[in-house]
Motif scaffolding. Sequence first.
Motif: not given
Length: 313
Positions: A59-63, A184-199, A222-225
């Motif tokens: 799911i993407v979109g502006p703040n 079997d179902l996993l929901l994650l809210d912005e799992p990459t927030t505050f991580l550098d690109l590698t992580h 995710l924020h990164d389209l």
Amino acid sequence: MTALDPAVSSPPAPAHAPTGAAASAAPRLEASHLELAYDDRTIVQDLSLGIPTSQITVIVGPNACGKSTLLRALGRLLNPKHGSVLLDGDEIRSLPTREVAQKLGVLPQQPISPDGIAVTDLVARGRHPHQRWFRQWSKDDELAVEQALAATKTTALADRSVDELSGGQRQRVWIAMALAQGTDLLLLDEPTTFLDLTHQIDVLDLLCDLNREQDRTIVCVLHDLNLACRYAHHLVAMRDGEIVAEGAPAEIVTQQLVQDVFELDARIITDPVSGTPLVIPIGRHHSDQLAAEADHVPLPDLNHPVTAEDQLP
């Protein structure tokens, strides 16, 4: 101000694209005519969505467009003002909490661990929905924790304190806890927030592995389209509490969609690595250059100021 879309050939399907039954299975998790609000402030209005089974939905979109609010409702962390969320055909609000927790795992934004807790102990908390007063810790629970640590490559961290870990390591441990839950179902809210690109890539590759190797249905915000386009089978683009478009990234991500959803002028090209859409933002500092190219007008050399002689025929 409008950017010009170059001709882009249809990209190949991503390497992890679902096929066969996985691509056509009926949704296990569905939202129907949702209205979501905090007190008197409505965030989402009359929204319906089916989560494709055995796929990665992003799911993407502006703040403040309602992405996280929608995810919370799907995970039964927020009760709808109107409408319903169905889990395996049953209204999720009517199901016992333990039953929901055995089917659906939710990882919220920036979860907080108890001070000083060891990695193994945190991951073991994922087994709580399977405990009863007459059924305490078992070999099955132990195996589930071991497998979750192995799947997230955190076995070597098992005895360390969560407080000592890097952001990327900590996020892997939280995902391990969700895996130990055995859903079997996993929901994650912005799992990459505050991580550098590698992580960020590391975490998303892990989610891709879980989907491909364990057939888990994954939904994340995710924020990164561009990363969303790379990793999603199914993309949901939201704005102002509504779904603007949904479908395979290659089918819905266009210059017009980026403008409509993010109010951003961009060009869309094909990612040379994944074959998925790659959004190239223009920005106002490059818009004049694009306009000049479109009009076939050469730009002045900023290192050579225009003089009267330059203007002579």
